[in-house]
Design a protein around this motif. Sequence first.
Motif, PDB file in Angstrom:
ATOM      1  N   GLU A 127      -2.240  -6.268   6.867  1.00  0.00           N
ATOM      2  CA  GLU A 127      -2.761  -5.401   5.811  1.00  0.00           C
ATOM      3  C   GLU A 127      -1.633  -4.615   5.150  1.00  0.00           C
ATOM      4  O   GLU A 127      -1.709  -4.272   3.969  1.00  0.00           O
ATOM      5  N   PRO A 164       1.268   5.149   9.614  1.00  0.00           N
ATOM      6  CA  PRO A 164       0.423   5.812   8.613  1.00  0.00           C
ATOM      7  C   PRO A 164      -1.010   5.282   8.649  1.00  0.00           C
ATOM      8  O   PRO A 164      -1.283   4.217   9.215  1.00  0.00           O
ATOM      9  N   LYS A 165      -1.918   6.021   8.035  1.00  0.00           N
ATOM     10  CA  LYS A 165      -3.276   5.534   7.842  1.00  0.00           C
ATOM     11  C   LYS A 165      -3.303   4.660   6.590  1.00  0.00           C
ATOM     12  O   LYS A 165      -2.886   5.084   5.533  1.00  0.00           O
ATOM     13  N   LEU A 166      -3.813   3.440   6.767  1.00  0.00           N
ATOM     14  CA  LEU A 166      -3.893   2.547   5.610  1.00  0.00           C
ATOM     15  C   LEU A 166      -4.945   3.059   4.633  1.00  0.00           C
ATOM     16  O   LEU A 166      -6.015   3.513   5.040  1.00  0.00           O
ATOM     17  N   PRO A 167      -4.656   3.006   3.331  1.00  0.00           N
ATOM     18  CA  PRO A 167      -5.586   3.525   2.322  1.00  0.00           C
ATOM     19  C   PRO A 167      -6.757   2.601   2.076  1.00  0.00           C
ATOM     20  O   PRO A 167      -6.817   1.862   1.107  1.00  0.00           O
ATOM     21  N   GLY A 168      -7.716   2.596   2.988  1.00  0.00           N
ATOM     22  CA  GLY A 168      -8.903   1.733   2.849  1.00  0.00           C
ATOM     23  C   GLY A 168      -8.622   0.353   3.366  1.00  0.00           C
ATOM     24  O   GLY A 168      -7.524   0.004   3.777  1.00  0.00           O
ATOM     25  N   TYR A 169      -9.640  -0.471   3.361  1.00  0.00           N
ATOM     26  CA  TYR A 169      -9.530  -1.845   3.886  1.00  0.00           C
ATOM     27  C   TYR A 169      -8.990  -2.759   2.800  1.00  0.00           C
ATOM     28  O   TYR A 169      -9.477  -2.788   1.683  1.00  0.00           O
ATOM     29  N   ARG A 170      -7.955  -3.492   3.156  1.00  0.00           N
ATOM     30  CA  ARG A 170      -7.325  -4.419   2.199  1.00  0.00           C
ATOM     31  C   ARG A 170      -7.606  -5.850   2.603  1.00  0.00           C
ATOM     32  O   ARG A 170      -7.689  -6.165   3.774  1.00  0.00           O
ATOM     33  N   LYS A 195       8.737   2.966   3.205  1.00  0.00           N
ATOM     34  CA  LYS A 195       7.735   3.350   4.200  1.00  0.00           C
ATOM     35  C   LYS A 195       7.165   2.113   4.894  1.00  0.00           C
ATOM     36  O   LYS A 195       6.907   2.125   6.101  1.00  0.00           O
ATOM     37  N   PRO A 217       0.805  -1.222   0.000  1.00  0.00           N
ATOM     38  CA  PRO A 217       0.000   0.000   0.000  1.00  0.00           C
ATOM     39  C   PRO A 217       0.838   1.271   0.000  1.00  0.00           C
ATOM     40  O   PRO A 217       0.330   2.357  -0.285  1.00  0.00           O
ATOM     41  N   PHE A 218       2.126   1.170   0.339  1.00  0.00           N
ATOM     42  CA  PHE A 218       3.032   2.317   0.364  1.00  0.00           C
ATOM     43  C   PHE A 218       4.344   1.908  -0.298  1.00  0.00           C
ATOM     44  O   PHE A 218       4.517   0.754  -0.707  1.00  0.00           O
TER      45      PHE A 218
END
Length: 407
Positions: A341, A399-405, A223, A218-219
């Motif tokens: 995640e 960090p904030k995860l970009p939505g639910y994975r 990161k 996700p990053f």
Amino acid sequence: MAVTGTAAPAGVQDGARIEKTTFGIILAVSLCHLLNDIMQSLLTSLYPLLKENYALDFVQIGLLTFTFQVTASLLQPVVGVVTDRWPMPFSLPVAMLSTCAGLILLASAHSFPLLLVAASLIGVGSAIFHPESSRVARLASGGRHGLAQSLFQVGGNFGTAIGPLLAAFIVIPWGQGSLAWFSVIALTGFAILTFVSRWYAAQRRATLHRAPASRTLPFSRNKVLLTLAVLILLTATKNVYMASMSSYFTFYVIDKFAVGVQSAQVILFLFLGAAAAGTFLGGPIGDRYGARFVIWFSILGVIPFALLLPYADLFWTCVLAVIIGFILSSAFSAIVVFAQELVPGRVGLIAGMFFGFAFGFGGLGAALLGVLADGYGIDTVYTVCSFLPLLGILTVFLPKLPGYRTA
């Protein structure tokens, strides 16, 4: 038919049946986690008895914890990597047999080196059991990963909490040899895990032709590595503190408040029982509000109570132990889910890393705290540990995860 991973139920009736089947498997691995950790917690619960029987010092007590936990720590990530590539459903009952062998040896050992061998066998059982059973819980979650991980974890927490009571009321009165009686627990776990392994193997056969889970990060890689490092350090901080409680808290209350061994074990049970409750609630709250929120609450929220503990009387020591156990333990399920995640498609590796680091850092911390206790007294251990939660400020880097994975 049973649904695994993130497959959606097809209709209300199917959904009810799927939910029942899924929770049956999750509760089965949770129960086995309870049985497994009862046997494991008997080792630390017996430290006062072993200390007397073998004339051990605190360094040797710490070495026992170190041997047990580091054996599990070194093997768990390896088990996770191997089973990510080549799943081994029937490794679960084998893990229970290893723990059983360690317990029987612990019951009959007549020297400190044999105690170390027994501790390492229990550690090997833990190393095999945790990554694969965590994978089974996630596979059966139907997408409710936090809830499944919490149900799985709370079984272990209750097992850890029950261990001191069994030690206080069965093993201490009847002696070290009575540990062999608990082989019945291992055989029960072996039977349940054989059933779970058959279900797991069936799920593997049913999904052989599906596309593999996405491993897209996700990053950026850097990161992700930085975030994993922060999560590992938070896990280390939490588990060194937890190891200080499981290994030395009974000695602390006996020395400071002049209570008996059984009373000290009951106080330890209060702490471990509260930790089980915190673990249970941490996962569902994380599903609703996010794992990051739970980690913030747990790691930072415990700071004032940990700072007060070394200065409390007996009553407030009991109260603070319950509060600390509840708040601090709520983070672990959230940390595991957050990491899974963060690195999708590597469930076994992440479970092995974090369960392994949990054991490893706890064991290393226990050994170092034993040196501190021998040199400066048991009170100093809890004065030093009261500052450990301050490292929780590192949660600011999560960090904030970009939505639910899904994984």
